[in-house]
Design a protein around this motif. Structure first.
Motif, PDB file in Angstrom:
ATOM      1  N   LEU A  10       0.825  -1.209   0.000  1.00  0.00           N
ATOM      2  CA  LEU A  10       0.000   0.000   0.000  1.00  0.00           C
ATOM      3  C   LEU A  10       0.859   1.258   0.000  1.00  0.00           C
ATOM      4  N   ARG A  11       1.972   1.209   0.707  1.00  0.00           N
ATOM      5  CA  ARG A  11       2.889   2.364   0.735  1.00  0.00           C
ATOM      6  C   ARG A  11       3.407   2.651  -0.670  1.00  0.00           C
TER       7      ARG A  11
ATOM      8  N   ASP B  45     -12.386  -5.603 -12.285  1.00  0.00           N
ATOM      9  CA  ASP B  45     -11.525  -4.988 -13.303  1.00  0.00           C
ATOM     10  C   ASP B  45     -10.081  -4.916 -12.826  1.00  0.00           C
ATOM     11  N   ILE B  46      -9.877  -4.589 -11.557  1.00  0.00           N
ATOM     12  CA  ILE B  46      -8.526  -4.530 -10.995  1.00  0.00           C
ATOM     13  C   ILE B  46      -7.899  -5.916 -11.002  1.00  0.00           C
ATOM     14  N   LEU B  47      -8.667  -6.939 -10.636  1.00  0.00           N
ATOM     15  CA  LEU B  47      -8.147  -8.306 -10.647  1.00  0.00           C
ATOM     16  C   LEU B  47      -7.830  -8.769 -12.074  1.00  0.00           C
ATOM     17  N   LYS B  48      -8.616  -8.315 -13.057  1.00  0.00           N
ATOM     18  CA  LYS B  48      -8.356  -8.698 -14.452  1.00  0.00           C
ATOM     19  C   LYS B  48      -7.011  -8.167 -14.938  1.00  0.00           C
ATOM     20  N   LEU B  49      -6.555  -7.054 -14.354  1.00  0.00           N
ATOM     21  CA  LEU B  49      -5.238  -6.514 -14.721  1.00  0.00           C
ATOM     22  C   LEU B  49      -4.128  -7.509 -14.422  1.00  0.00           C
ATOM     23  N   THR B  50      -4.372  -8.425 -13.495  1.00  0.00           N
ATOM     24  CA  THR B  50      -3.387  -9.458 -13.136  1.00  0.00           C
ATOM     25  C   THR B  50      -3.826 -10.841 -13.618  1.00  0.00           C
TER      26      THR B  50
ATOM     27  N   LEU C  13      -0.899  -1.575 -10.537  1.00  0.00           N
ATOM     28  CA  LEU C  13      -0.995  -1.344 -11.977  1.00  0.00           C
ATOM     29  C   LEU C  13      -1.976  -0.210 -12.307  1.00  0.00           C
ATOM     30  N   LYS C  14      -3.028  -0.101 -11.505  1.00  0.00           N
ATOM     31  CA  LYS C  14      -4.039   0.935 -11.748  1.00  0.00           C
ATOM     32  C   LYS C  14      -3.607   2.304 -11.210  1.00  0.00           C
ATOM     33  N   TYR C  15      -3.123   2.354  -9.982  1.00  0.00           N
ATOM     34  CA  TYR C  15      -2.846   3.632  -9.332  1.00  0.00           C
ATOM     35  C   TYR C  15      -1.405   4.096  -9.476  1.00  0.00           C
ATOM     36  N   ARG C  16      -0.508   3.218  -9.898  1.00  0.00           N
ATOM     37  CA  ARG C  16       0.886   3.608 -10.072  1.00  0.00           C
ATOM     38  C   ARG C  16       1.442   2.934 -11.320  1.00  0.00           C
ATOM     39  N   PRO C  17       0.934   3.352 -12.490  1.00  0.00           N
ATOM     40  CA  PRO C  17       1.351   2.698 -13.730  1.00  0.00           C
ATOM     41  C   PRO C  17       2.811   2.954 -14.075  1.00  0.00           C
TER      42      PRO C  17
END
Length: 152
Positions: A10-11, A105-110, A148-152
Motif C-alpha cells: 500500500l505504501r 476490473d482490478i483483478l483482471k489486470l493481473t 498497476l491501476k494507481y501507479r502505472p
C-alpha cells in the motif's frame, strides 16, 4: 500473506512517505514513530525488521479509510485484534470506494477472473453459508492490480 507485505504494498502503490504513513495511523487514533514505520517496512531478513501486529495493520487500514472517505459520525471503530485476508480486502475496498465491478476490473489486470458471486463470498460474514476465505494469491493479485491501476 503477512501484514508487513500488505503495508509495503500500500505504501508503494499510493506513494506514501513516512510522514504520510504516520498521519494515516493518526487518523485512526494511533501514535506511531518514524522508527516503528521504518522497522515495519524493512525486508524480513533485515536485523531491524519488526513484524506488524494485526491490530496495527487494522489501525492503518482504518486510518486509510478515513484518509480517503472521511471520518464517519460517532465513535470510530476499534481496530480488530487479528486480520484475515478477507478483512484486509474489505477495508481496502471501502477506503477506495470500489464497487464489485471495479474490483473485478482490478483483478483482471493481473489475469485473475472471478464471478460476481465468488467475489461477494469474500465480503460475507464468516458464519454465512456462502462465505469463502480469501486466499493469499487473490489478495496478492488485488494488491498488484492496485499498483498497476494507481501507479502505472
Amino acid at each position: 500473506m503477512n501484514n508487513n507485505d500488505t503495508l509495503r504494498s500500500l505504501r508503494y502503490t499510493f506513494d506514501l512517505n513516512d510522514a504520510k504513513m504516520i498521519a494515516v495511523f493518526a487518523n485512526a487514533g494511533q501514535t506511531v514513530s518514524r522508527d516503528q514505520v521504518s522497522q515495519w517496512l524493512k525486508k524480513d531478513e533485515d536485523p531491524n525488521f519488526k513484524a506488524l501486529k494485526g491490530e496495527d495493520l487494522a489501525s492503518f487500514l482504518n486510518g486509510f479509510i478515513i484518509e480517503h472517505r472521511g471520518a464517519k459520525d460517532g465513535p470510530q471503530p476499534e481496530p480488530e485484534k487479528w486480520m484475515t485476508n478477507n478483512i484486509i480486502f474489505k477495508k481496502i475496498k471501502i477506503a477506495l470506494n470500489l464497487k464489485s465491478q471495479d474490483v473485478m476490473d482490478i483483478l483482471k489486470l493481473t489475469d485473475v477472473v472471478l464471478s460476481d458471486h465468488e467475489l461477494s463470498a469474500f465480503f460475507r460474514k464468516s458464519d454465512h453459508k456462502n462465505f469463502r476465505a480469501c486466499q493469499d494469491q487473490i489478495l496478492r493479485s488485488f494488491l498488484k492490480g492496485l499498483q498497476l491501476k494507481y501507479r502505472p
